[in-house]
Design an enzyme around this catalytic site. Structure first.
Site, mmCIF file in Angstrom:
data_model
loop_
_atom_site.group_PDB
_atom_site.id
_atom_site.type_symbol
_atom_site.label_atom_id
_atom_site.label_comp_id
_atom_site.label_asym_id
_atom_site.label_seq_id
_atom_site.Cartn_x
_atom_site.Cartn_y
_atom_site.Cartn_z
ATOM 1 N N TYR A 159 -17.302 3.418 7.792
ATOM 2 C CA TYR A 159 -15.838 3.299 7.810
ATOM 3 C C TYR A 159 -15.291 3.714 9.179
ATOM 4 O O TYR A 159 -14.550 2.958 9.829
ATOM 5 C CB TYR A 159 -15.229 4.157 6.693
ATOM 6 C CG TYR A 159 -13.725 4.328 6.798
ATOM 7 C CD1 TYR A 159 -12.878 3.227 6.747
ATOM 8 C CD2 TYR A 159 -13.160 5.596 6.974
ATOM 9 C CE1 TYR A 159 -11.496 3.387 6.863
ATOM 10 C CE2 TYR A 159 -11.785 5.757 7.083
ATOM 11 C CZ TYR A 159 -10.962 4.654 7.033
ATOM 12 O OH TYR A 159 -9.598 4.819 7.148
ATOM 13 N N LEU A 179 1.199 3.685 2.338
ATOM 14 C CA LEU A 179 1.949 3.820 3.589
ATOM 15 C C LEU A 179 2.918 2.646 3.763
ATOM 16 O O LEU A 179 4.070 2.828 4.168
ATOM 17 C CB LEU A 179 0.995 3.890 4.794
ATOM 18 C CG LEU A 179 1.664 3.930 6.162
ATOM 19 C CD1 LEU A 179 2.612 5.125 6.298
ATOM 20 C CD2 LEU A 179 0.625 3.953 7.288
ATOM 21 N N GLY A 203 0.839 -1.202 0.000
ATOM 22 C CA GLY A 203 0.000 0.000 0.000
ATOM 23 C C GLY A 203 0.869 1.245 0.000
ATOM 24 O O GLY A 203 2.099 1.156 0.052
ATOM 25 N N ASP A 205 -4.577 -12.895 4.424
ATOM 26 C CA ASP A 205 -5.622 -11.891 4.606
ATOM 27 C C ASP A 205 -5.843 -11.773 6.113
ATOM 28 O O ASP A 205 -5.940 -12.799 6.801
ATOM 29 C CB ASP A 205 -6.894 -12.379 3.882
ATOM 30 C CG ASP A 205 -7.935 -11.284 3.758
ATOM 31 O OD1 ASP A 205 -8.322 -10.712 4.796
ATOM 32 O OD2 ASP A 205 -8.356 -11.011 2.623
ATOM 33 N N ALA A 211 -6.637 -2.136 5.624
ATOM 34 C CA ALA A 211 -7.988 -1.671 5.978
ATOM 35 C C ALA A 211 -8.862 -1.721 4.734
ATOM 36 O O ALA A 211 -8.363 -1.723 3.604
ATOM 37 C CB ALA A 211 -7.934 -0.243 6.509
HETATM 38 N N1 NAP Z 1 -5.898 6.818 2.684
HETATM 39 C C1 NAP Z 1 -6.275 7.735 3.568
HETATM 40 O O1 NAP Z 1 -6.624 8.868 3.218
HETATM 41 C C2 NAP Z 1 -6.266 7.410 5.034
HETATM 42 C C3 NAP Z 1 -6.558 8.414 5.978
HETATM 43 C C4 NAP Z 1 -6.484 8.105 7.348
HETATM 44 C C5 NAP Z 1 -6.154 6.822 7.755
HETATM 45 N N2 NAP Z 1 -5.909 5.857 6.818
HETATM 46 C C6 NAP Z 1 -5.556 4.507 7.260
HETATM 47 O O2 NAP Z 1 -4.213 4.315 6.878
HETATM 48 C C7 NAP Z 1 -3.977 2.937 6.564
HETATM 49 C C8 NAP Z 1 -3.166 2.810 5.288
HETATM 50 O O3 NAP Z 1 -3.807 3.492 4.238
HETATM 51 P P1 NAP Z 1 -3.191 3.519 2.766
HETATM 52 O O4 NAP Z 1 -3.689 4.769 2.144
HETATM 53 O O5 NAP Z 1 -1.729 3.216 2.791
HETATM 54 O O6 NAP Z 1 -3.979 2.280 2.119
HETATM 55 P P2 NAP Z 1 -3.630 1.347 0.858
HETATM 56 O O7 NAP Z 1 -2.640 1.975 -0.046
HETATM 57 O O8 NAP Z 1 -4.944 0.928 0.280
HETATM 58 O O9 NAP Z 1 -2.924 0.113 1.567
HETATM 59 C C9 NAP Z 1 -3.624 -0.820 2.338
HETATM 60 C C10 NAP Z 1 -2.945 -2.149 2.173
HETATM 61 O O10 NAP Z 1 -3.649 -3.127 2.949
HETATM 62 C C11 NAP Z 1 -3.860 -4.291 2.167
HETATM 63 N N3 NAP Z 1 -5.091 -4.939 2.610
HETATM 64 C C12 NAP Z 1 -6.364 -4.486 2.499
HETATM 65 N N4 NAP Z 1 -7.216 -5.357 3.038
HETATM 66 C C13 NAP Z 1 -6.471 -6.388 3.494
HETATM 67 C C14 NAP Z 1 -6.783 -7.593 4.159
HETATM 68 N N5 NAP Z 1 -8.061 -7.936 4.446
HETATM 69 N N6 NAP Z 1 -5.771 -8.437 4.505
HETATM 70 C C15 NAP Z 1 -4.479 -8.125 4.214
HETATM 71 N N7 NAP Z 1 -4.120 -6.994 3.574
HETATM 72 C C16 NAP Z 1 -5.111 -6.134 3.218
HETATM 73 C C17 NAP Z 1 -3.981 -3.786 0.746
HETATM 74 O O11 NAP Z 1 -3.691 -4.860 -0.127
HETATM 75 P P3 NAP Z 1 -4.220 -4.868 -1.666
HETATM 76 O O12 NAP Z 1 -3.267 -3.972 -2.388
HETATM 77 O O13 NAP Z 1 -4.121 -6.288 -2.051
HETATM 78 O O14 NAP Z 1 -5.634 -4.351 -1.616
HETATM 79 C C18 NAP Z 1 -2.950 -2.671 0.740
HETATM 80 O O15 NAP Z 1 -1.672 -3.169 0.459
HETATM 81 C C19 NAP Z 1 -5.351 2.275 6.586
HETATM 82 O O16 NAP Z 1 -5.469 1.571 7.796
HETATM 83 C C20 NAP Z 1 -6.359 3.413 6.566
HETATM 84 O O17 NAP Z 1 -7.524 3.097 7.297
HETATM 85 C C21 NAP Z 1 -5.942 6.129 5.482
#
Ligand code: NAP
Length: 285
Positions: A128, A12, A10, A35, A60
């Site tokens: 969410y 982050l 992802g 997963d 997430a």
């Molecule tokens: N994005 C925002 O604006 C934001 C804001 C505040 C907080 N957050 C929090 O920050 C965190 C990281 O966000 P990000 O933007 O880096 O997200 P991201 O790029 O979507 O990365 C999330 C990663 O988690 C993996 N994943 C999702 N569901 C899974 C599961 N059931 N089992 C194992 N792996 C799984 C995804 O894999 P795949 O690539 O295979 O889907 C992806 O690699 C999250 O917890 C989110 O709630 C995000």
């Protein structure tokens, strides 16, 4: 020190890998490895005789509108999945670092324009946020060695795999295509560069900060319109851009109108404009 990063592909996750201190051995896990909703696989990988000191969970289901349509999936990943990690960490004595969100707050501090601090009471207004807050409650009540890291409006070079990109990339793509931009100017947040957030998370771990809840974002705040204007300015791109009210873009999920985070605990990432400047340097130039 051995640190597992879940969601390592992802936006982050990738920056956590890039910024890991030299003395850390990182063990990256993608969804292909396991997963987090598969309890047996979680235990096999995190508590199966392997010595792991810290687990960082970035995984997430965070498509805010899709969570309204698929609440089962939201609670499965963001709450039940977290319970699996918590139990595996408790069994093996591992520290859990869990990434949570500004969306645990309702946005009512818009009136005072004060940031939400770690000791403010959450009151999430969409599925969410509710499912992420449930994950936080599980961690707080079942685990002693944890860091809950709330952050906000993330963007990184890799783009969010769960959202198919991020806000700066969308703005730049539309501007380059000559599309007019109509951007919300009455919802406020702190845009946060995942590279800087990753460094903040390593600081927390490596300096053995006391366990608990931490808000880690840049400082200051802006509306999405102000953020878009700065993205275009830093990238040196001219575009037809207009501020609009959020009511012009009805969405499935309600969103807090003010989700600005602040910290009383000592890790901030500097002004949001500086984080954006670094991102533009790395992603665009
Ligand atoms: N994005 C925002 O604006 C934001 C804001 C505040 C907080 N957050 C929090 O920050 C965190 C990281 O966000 P990000 O933007 O880096 O997200 P991201 O790029 O979507 O990365 C999330 C990663 O988690 C993996 N994943 C999702 N569901 C899974 C599961 N059931 N089992 C194992 N792996 C799984 C995804 O894999 P795949 O690539 O295979 O889907 C992806 O690699 C999250 O917890 C989110 O709630 C995000």
């Amino acid at each position: 020190m051995r640190v597992a990063v879940i969601g390592s592909n992802g936006q982050l996750g990738q920056d956590l890998l890039k910024t890991a201190p030299a003395e850390v051995e990182v063990i990256p896990f993608t969804r292909k490895d396991f997963d987090i909703t598969d309890r047996a696989k979680v235990f096999e990988n995190l508590a199966g005789g392997r010595t792991i000191d810290v687990v960082i969970n970035t995984a997430a289901f965070h498509k805010t509108d899709a969570c309204e349509e698929e609440p089962d999936k939201a609670f499965l990943v963001n709450s039940a999945g977290v319970k699996n990690l918590v139990d595996a960490c408790a069994l093996s004595g591992t520290v859990l670092v869990h990434i949570s969100t500004d969306y645990v707050f309702d946005g009512k501090k818009l009136e005072s324009r004060e940031p939400y601090f770690e000791d403010d009471a959450p009151n999430p207004i969409n599925i969410y946020g509710i499912s992420k807050y449930a994950g936080e409650i599980i961690i707080r009540n079942y685990l002693e060695k944890y860091y809950i890291v709330r952050s906000s409006s993330l963007y990184g070079v890799a783009g969010a795999s769960g959202k198919g990109g991020n806000f700066p990339y969308t703005i730049l793509k539309k501007a380059k295509a000559g599309e007019p931009l109509r951007i919300i100017d009455d919802i406020f947040m702190v845009p946060t560069h995942t590279y800087d957030l990753a460094e903040g998370i390593w600081k927390l771990i490596m300096n053995s900060f006391p366990y608990g809840i931490y808000h880690i974002t840049h400082t200051g705040y802006c509306s999405w319109y102000e953020f878009a204007k700065k993205i275009l300015e830093y990238a040196g791109i001219k575009a037809d851009i207009e501020p609009v009210e959020y009511t012009e873009f009805p969405t499935r999920a309600k969103r807090p109108l003010w989700s600005v985070l602040g910290t009383k605990k000592g890790i901030d990432l500097g002004p949001w404009e500086e984080g954006l400047g670094k991102f533009i340097e790395r992603a665009v130039r």
